[in-house]
Design an enzyme around this catalytic site. Structure first.
Site, short mmCIF file in Angstrom:
data_model
loop_
_atom_site.label_atom_id
_atom_site.label_comp_id
_atom_site.label_asym_id
_atom_site.label_seq_id
_atom_site.Cartn_x
_atom_site.Cartn_y
_atom_site.Cartn_z
N HIS A 1 0.61 -5.61 2.44
CA HIS A 1 1.40 -4.86 3.43
C HIS A 1 2.86 -5.31 3.46
CE1 HIS A 1 -2.43 -3.41 5.06
NE2 HIS A 1 -2.85 -4.56 4.57
N ARG B 1 -6.06 0.74 3.75
CA ARG B 1 -4.90 1.28 3.02
C ARG B 1 -4.54 0.41 1.82
NH1 ARG B 1 -3.25 -0.57 8.12
NH2 ARG B 1 -1.34 -1.78 8.35
N GLU C 1 -1.63 -6.88 7.47
CA GLU C 1 -0.30 -6.66 8.05
C GLU C 1 -0.15 -7.57 9.27
OE1 GLU C 1 2.66 -6.35 8.01
OE2 GLU C 1 3.02 -4.23 7.57
N HIS D 1 0.83 -1.21 0.00
CA HIS D 1 0.00 0.00 0.00
C HIS D 1 0.86 1.27 0.00
CE1 HIS D 1 1.01 0.90 4.18
NE2 HIS D 1 0.96 -0.40 4.38
O1 LIG Z 1 3.97 -0.45 11.40
C1 LIG Z 1 3.76 -1.44 10.65
O2 LIG Z 1 2.68 -2.03 10.61
C2 LIG Z 1 4.88 -1.95 9.76
C3 LIG Z 1 4.72 -1.45 8.35
O3 LIG Z 1 4.61 -0.06 8.26
O4 LIG Z 1 6.09 -1.50 10.27
P1 LIG Z 1 7.47 -2.26 10.15
O5 LIG Z 1 8.20 -1.65 9.01
O6 LIG Z 1 8.15 -2.01 11.45
O7 LIG Z 1 7.22 -3.73 9.97
#
Ligand SMILES: O=C(O)[C@@H](CO)OP(=O)(O)O
Length: 313
Positions: free
Chosen positions: A241, A117, A171, A68
């Site tokens: 994600h 998103r 995610e 996204h």
């Molecule tokens: O905050 C989150 O959900 C993820 C993606 O933005 O972060 P990270 O890069 O730490 O996995």
């Protein structure tokens, strides 16, 4: 009845319901693999189903992965995980840019996570598509939702792209880090600890999912629902994600749990894979709207494109 027909086209999918901002580079630790795509002329489409038939015969399919665009919590540097946060204006622009890059690649089906998103990104990207088919979100949450979202024209259905939303593509759940500032968390718990939570393969953040746990659901969904579509010759786009896509890329590229640590996905950069002879071949990131590298990548896809061009003459 009409819904049933539209849904049948989905096959198995119907039954259930930081590339780092690095331009067109996929970064693996120190090694930076330049993603090369060959410039070919944009392709147009015949107004009938012959392109679908041709593609089926070629037994190859394209898979587009898009993380996204920037979300309001990416902008604020907050752990987001399964919190449902929309895109920023920049995220909207990234999604539109991603759409331009893939505007020449026919898309038969779209999968997104259940989070806004990813869904915004998929929809905004499709506004740029040359084929101008309409992406339509399937509502399978209950019988009434299915009944009430029926389409009663076969022609209209043909001009639609089914969009399947699946929470398995969400995610990773970031547990008690969700909503916390990433920098403040590093200051409090130490840079190393936070890096371990964010990037190790099997160490989960407090009460959250490790990448391994995220992979268990995301890769299982990919294998059970998305891969069969690709194997049947359908081109598929997945908007999801950072971590759900990292786990899918780990599967596609056969990365080890060590290698995946260094894999970072940028927001809004599409990645293209070709499924050919049962194998996934990474094609890179189409660099601009006039590139349709997918057609030039393999002999039979080049042939397919040639036939399309001939038909249009
Ligand atoms: O905050 C989150 O959900 C993820 C993606 O933005 O972060 P990270 O890069 O730490 O996995």
């Amino acid at each position: 009845m009409a819904t049933a027909v539209f849904h049948q086209a989905l096959g198995t999918a119907q039954s259930h319901q930081h590339l780092q901002n690095s331009g067109s580079h996929l970064e693996f630790g120190n090694a930076s693999l330049k993603l090369i795509s060959k410039v070919v002329q944009p392709v147009s489409y015949p107004p009938n189903n012959s392109s679908d038939e041709l593609r089926k015969k070629s037994s190859e399919a394209a898979l587009i992965l898009i993380r996204h665009g920037e979300s309001l919590w990416n902008e604020k540097n907050l752990f987001t995980g399964c919190v449902d946060v929309p895109l920023t204006k920049k995220g909207v622009e990234e999604a539109i840019e991603a759409g331009k890059r893939i505007s020449n690649i026919p898309v038969d089906m779209i999968y997104t996570s259940a989070l806004i998103r990813a869904q915004m990104t998929a929809m905004l990207a499709m506004t740029q598509h040359r084929r101008k088919k309409v992406p339509i979100i399937l509502h399978n949450e209950n019988e009434q939702a299915r009944e009430w979202s029926q389409i009663f024209s076969e022609d209209t259905k043909k001009q639609s792209i089914p969009v399947v939303t699946a929470s398995q593509l969400n995610e990773r759940m970031y547990g008690e880090l969700q909503g916390l500032n990433k920098q403040e968390t590093a200051d409090r718990f130490g840079k190393e600890k936070v890096h371990e939570w964010r990037r190790s393969y099997d160490i989960p953040p407090p009460n959250g999912e490790s990448l391994e746990m995220c992979a268990e659901r995301a890769v299982a969904y990919f294998k059970d629902h998305i891969e069969p579509q690709l194997l049947s010759g359908k081109n598929v786009m997945i908007a999801a994600h950072g971590n759900s896509l990292r786990s899918i890329i780990m599967y596609l590229d056969k990365l080890t749990s060590q290698e995946v640590i260094n894999l970072e996905l940028s927001t809004g950069i599409p990645m293209l894979y070709i499924l050919k002879g049962g194998k996934f071949i990474r094609r890179g990131s189409p660099a601009g709207p006039t590139e349709a590298g997918v057609y030039a990548y393999t002999r039979s896809l080049a042939l397919y494109r040639q036939k399309l061009d001939d038909m249009l003459r």
